[in-house]
Write a protein that holds these residues in place. Structure first.
Motif, PDB file in Angstrom:
ATOM      1  N   ALA A 193     -38.902   3.067  -9.084  1.00  0.00           N
ATOM      2  CA  ALA A 193     -40.025   3.844  -9.619  1.00  0.00           C
ATOM      3  C   ALA A 193     -39.692   5.333  -9.637  1.00  0.00           C
ATOM      4  O   ALA A 193     -40.014   6.048 -10.597  1.00  0.00           O
ATOM      5  N   LEU A 194     -39.017   5.790  -8.587  1.00  0.00           N
ATOM      6  CA  LEU A 194     -38.654   7.205  -8.517  1.00  0.00           C
ATOM      7  C   LEU A 194     -37.685   7.584  -9.629  1.00  0.00           C
ATOM      8  O   LEU A 194     -37.902   8.562 -10.361  1.00  0.00           O
ATOM      9  N   PHE A 195     -36.601   6.828  -9.777  1.00  0.00           N
ATOM     10  CA  PHE A 195     -35.602   7.185 -10.786  1.00  0.00           C
ATOM     11  C   PHE A 195     -36.158   7.032 -12.201  1.00  0.00           C
ATOM     12  O   PHE A 195     -35.796   7.795 -13.096  1.00  0.00           O
ATOM     13  N   ARG A 196     -37.043   6.065 -12.402  1.00  0.00           N
ATOM     14  CA  ARG A 196     -37.679   5.954 -13.721  1.00  0.00           C
ATOM     15  C   ARG A 196     -38.495   7.216 -14.005  1.00  0.00           C
ATOM     16  O   ARG A 196     -38.489   7.734 -15.131  1.00  0.00           O
ATOM     17  N   ALA A 197     -39.174   7.722 -12.989  1.00  0.00           N
ATOM     18  CA  ALA A 197     -39.974   8.937 -13.164  1.00  0.00           C
ATOM     19  C   ALA A 197     -39.080  10.149 -13.418  1.00  0.00           C
ATOM     20  O   ALA A 197     -39.387  10.991 -14.276  1.00  0.00           O
ATOM     21  N   THR A 198     -37.972  10.265 -12.693  1.00  0.00           N
ATOM     22  CA  THR A 198     -37.111  11.440 -12.885  1.00  0.00           C
ATOM     23  C   THR A 198     -36.415  11.404 -14.237  1.00  0.00           C
ATOM     24  O   THR A 198     -36.226  12.455 -14.862  1.00  0.00           O
ATOM     25  N   ASP A 249     -51.470  10.715   1.404  1.00  0.00           N
ATOM     26  CA  ASP A 249     -52.704  11.183   0.772  1.00  0.00           C
ATOM     27  C   ASP A 249     -52.376  11.908  -0.529  1.00  0.00           C
ATOM     28  O   ASP A 249     -51.258  12.377  -0.737  1.00  0.00           O
ATOM     29  N   GLY A 250     -53.374  11.996  -1.374  1.00  0.00           N
ATOM     30  CA  GLY A 250     -53.247  12.834  -2.567  1.00  0.00           C
ATOM     31  C   GLY A 250     -52.363  12.269  -3.662  1.00  0.00           C
ATOM     32  O   GLY A 250     -51.800  13.042  -4.451  1.00  0.00           O
ATOM     33  N   ARG A 251     -52.235  10.950  -3.753  1.00  0.00           N
ATOM     34  CA  ARG A 251     -51.380  10.376  -4.803  1.00  0.00           C
ATOM     35  C   ARG A 251     -51.842  10.786  -6.211  1.00  0.00           C
ATOM     36  O   ARG A 251     -50.990  11.135  -7.050  1.00  0.00           O
ATOM     37  N   PRO A 252     -53.146  10.748  -6.536  1.00  0.00           N
ATOM     38  CA  PRO A 252     -53.554  11.183  -7.884  1.00  0.00           C
ATOM     39  C   PRO A 252     -53.179  12.638  -8.175  1.00  0.00           C
ATOM     40  O   PRO A 252     -52.754  12.970  -9.286  1.00  0.00           O
ATOM     41  N   THR A 253     -53.310  13.502  -7.153  1.00  0.00           N
ATOM     42  CA  THR A 253     -52.950  14.904  -7.341  1.00  0.00           C
ATOM     43  C   THR A 253     -51.456  15.049  -7.602  1.00  0.00           C
ATOM     44  O   THR A 253     -51.031  15.819  -8.476  1.00  0.00           O
ATOM     45  N   LYS A 254     -50.650  14.305  -6.842  1.00  0.00           N
ATOM     46  CA  LYS A 254     -49.200  14.356  -7.035  1.00  0.00           C
ATOM     47  C   LYS A 254     -48.817  13.802  -8.401  1.00  0.00           C
ATOM     48  O   LYS A 254     -47.885  14.305  -9.052  1.00  0.00           O
ATOM     49  N   ALA A 255     -49.529  12.769  -8.864  1.00  0.00           N
ATOM     50  CA  ALA A 255     -49.242  12.201 -10.185  1.00  0.00           C
ATOM     51  C   ALA A 255     -49.513  13.230 -11.277  1.00  0.00           C
ATOM     52  O   ALA A 255     -48.747  13.348 -12.244  1.00  0.00           O
ATOM     53  N   ARG A 256     -50.598  14.000 -11.124  1.00  0.00           N
ATOM     54  CA  ARG A 256     -50.883  15.054 -12.104  1.00  0.00           C
ATOM     55  C   ARG A 256     -49.811  16.133 -12.047  1.00  0.00           C
ATOM     56  O   ARG A 256     -49.376  16.655 -13.085  1.00  0.00           O
ATOM     57  N   GLY A 257     -49.378  16.463 -10.838  1.00  0.00           N
ATOM     58  CA  GLY A 257     -48.307  17.441 -10.702  1.00  0.00           C
ATOM     59  C   GLY A 257     -47.028  16.975 -11.351  1.00  0.00           C
ATOM     60  O   GLY A 257     -46.284  17.780 -11.930  1.00  0.00           O
ATOM     61  N   TRP A 258     -46.778  15.676 -11.270  1.00  0.00           N
ATOM     62  CA  TRP A 258     -45.562  15.145 -11.891  1.00  0.00           C
ATOM     63  C   TRP A 258     -45.644  15.223 -13.413  1.00  0.00           C
ATOM     64  O   TRP A 258     -44.656  15.509 -14.082  1.00  0.00           O
ATOM     65  N   ARG A 259     -46.833  14.990 -13.960  1.00  0.00           N
ATOM     66  CA  ARG A 259     -46.989  15.102 -15.416  1.00  0.00           C
ATOM     67  C   ARG A 259     -46.691  16.526 -15.877  1.00  0.00           C
ATOM     68  O   ARG A 259     -46.098  16.734 -16.935  1.00  0.00           O
ATOM     69  N   ALA A 260     -47.095  17.498 -15.079  1.00  0.00           N
ATOM     70  CA  ALA A 260     -46.782  18.890 -15.404  1.00  0.00           C
ATOM     71  C   ALA A 260     -45.273  19.123 -15.345  1.00  0.00           C
ATOM     72  O   ALA A 260     -44.698  19.815 -16.191  1.00  0.00           O
ATOM     73  N   ARG A 261     -44.610  18.545 -14.351  1.00  0.00           N
ATOM     74  CA  ARG A 261     -43.146  18.670 -14.245  1.00  0.00           C
ATOM     75  C   ARG A 261     -42.457  18.001 -15.426  1.00  0.00           C
ATOM     76  O   ARG A 261     -41.438  18.477 -15.915  1.00  0.00           O
ATOM     77  N   ARG A 262     -43.013  16.881 -15.875  1.00  0.00           N
ATOM     78  CA  ARG A 262     -42.412  16.183 -17.013  1.00  0.00           C
ATOM     79  C   ARG A 262     -42.484  17.036 -18.274  1.00  0.00           C
ATOM     80  O   ARG A 262     -41.521  17.137 -19.029  1.00  0.00           O
TER      81      ARG A 262
END
Length: 327
Positions: A193-198, A249-262
Motif C-alpha cells: 500500500a505504501l509503495f503504491r501510494a508513493t 490517530d488522524g488517518r483521514p487527515t493524513k490521507a488528505r495530506g497525502w493527496r496534497a503531496r500527490r
C-alpha cells in the motif's frame, strides 16, 4: 491477541541489546556494509576521482543492486558537502538547491567492459530533511527505505550521518504505511500500500504489480522491518496470526495530506524533467544509450550536442528518426 507497545528506554547492557532502535540500526549497518558488485565499486571510485572531497557518502541502490548485475545503468546517490562546493557554477548550485537532485551520467571502460552509471547529487542536509515524515516529496525516503549499500564513505562522521538518514527513511516509511495502509493486514499489505501510494506521487510508468514485486524480492526483510520501525516510531500495534493492527490517530487527515503531496509531486516531476533538459550532465549520451538498448539502433552525438542537450534536442531527434530508432 497480543498488544505490542514501544520498548522502554534501556537500563542495562542486556536491555540495550533488545532496544528496537539499536536492533534497527544494527540491521541498517549490516545492509549498508554488504559486499557488492566490483563494477559498482569501480564506478564509485571514478566518481570520487571526479568530485573528490565535495562528496561525502556514495550510495548504490536500484535495479542493478536487486539483480546483482551491472547490466544496464547502475544507480548511485551522492551526498555532497554543499551544493556550492559540489557544483561548478552558481546556476547549477541554485538548481540543485531548489529542485534536487542534479543528475549525471557516466560511461567508463573497465576490465569488466563498458560500465554505465547514473548519479543523483544532493547535499547531505537536504537528504536528511527529505527523509523526515513531513517532507513534501516522498521520493527520497521511499527509495531509501529499500535496500541500499554504502559504497564509499570518507569519514566515520559521513558513515554515521548515512546510517541516521537511512534509519529515518525506514521509520518515515513505516509511519506512512500505518497511516495509508489497511486498518488490519499483513506486513506485505502495508508495504505494498505504501509503495503504491508513493508511485502515485511521481510521473512514473510503473506496472500495477510493481509494488508487490519490490516487497517480494526482499519479503523477509520488510516483514522484519515493519514492527521494528513501528516500535521506534512509538506506534503501538496488535498482531495475531501475522495480521497487524496499528494504533494510529488522524488517518483521514493524513490521507488528505497525502493527496496534497500527490498533487505537488506531479508538479515536481515535471519541474525535474524541465530542469534536467538544462542540467543533466551526460543527458544526450544517456538518451542515445537507452534508445540503442531498446531499439538496437546506435547513433553518435557530436560534442556540441553533448554540451547543449536542450538546444540539440531537435537535431538529435531528427538523427534518430532518420536512423529508424524512432517510428
Amino acid at each position: 491477541m497480543t498488544t505490542m507497545t514501544p520498548a522502554a528506554s534501556p537500563r542495562s547492557d542486556e536491555s540495550k541489546a533488545q532496544d528496537p532502535r539499536s536492533e534497527l540500526r544494527a540491521l541498517i549497518r549490516a545492509e549498508l556494509s554488504r559486499e557488492i558488485l566490483p563494477a559498482a565499486s569501480t564506478l564509485a571510485a571514478h566518481v570520487r576521482e571526479l568530485y573528490g572531497e565535495s562528496v561525502g557518502s556514495i550510495l548504490f541502490y536500484g535495479s542493478c543492486l536487486r539483480a546483482d548485475s551491472p547490466e544496464g545503468v547502475m544507480d548511485l546517490y551522492l551526498l555532497t558537502r554543499s551544493n556550492r562546493d559540489f557544483n561548478p557554477t552558481l546556476p547549477l548550485a541554485a538548481a540543485n538547491r531548489l529542485i534536487p537532485p542534479n543528475i549525471y551520467f557516466w560511461s567508463i571502460p573497465s576490465e569488466e567492459g563498458e560500465l554505465r552509471g547514473k548519479g543523483a547529487a544532493i547535499s547531505l542536509e537536504q537528504f536528511q530533511k527529505s527523509c523526515e515524515p513531513g517532507a513534501w516529496s516522498p521520493s527520497i525516503w521511499a527509495r531509501f527505505c529499500q535496500p541500499v549499500v554504502l559504497v564509499d564513505s570518507p569519514t566515520e562522521a559521513d558513515r554515521e550521518a548515512t546510517v541516521d538518514a537511512v534509519e529515518q527513511s525506514i521509520v518515515t516509511a513505516a509511519k506512512w504505511a500505518a497511516w495509508l495502509g489497511p486498518s488490519t493486514g499483513s506486513a506485505r499489505d502495508y508495504w505494498v500500500a505504501l509503495f503504491r501510494a508513493t508511485y502515485s506521487v511521481e510521473l512514473r510508468p510503473e506496472r500495477d504489480d510493481r509494488p508487490g514485486l519490490i516487497v517480494d524480492a526482499n519479503r523477509e526483510r520488510y516483514e522484519r522491518l515493519l514492527p521494528l520501525a513501528w516500535k521506534v516510531a512509538g506506534i503501538s500495534f496488535e498482531v495475531e496470526d501475522g495480521e497487524y493492527r496499528p494504533h494510529v490517530d488522524g488517518r483521514p487527515t493524513k490521507a488528505r495530506g497525502w493527496r496534497a503531496r500527490r498533487a505537488l509531486g506531479k508538479g515536481l516531476s515535471v519541474a525535474r524533467i524541465v530542469k534536467g533538459a538544462f542540467t543533466f550532465d551526460g543527458a544526450v549520451d544517456y538518451l542515445l544509450w537507452k534508445i540503442e538498448r531498446h531499439s538496437g539502433v546506435k547513433v553518435a552525438a557530436t560534442e556540441w550536442q553533448k554540451r547543449h542537450p536542450f538546444l540539440a534536442a531537435p537535431s538529435v531527434f531528427a538523427k534518430l528518426w532518420r536512423a529508424g530508432a524512432i517510428r
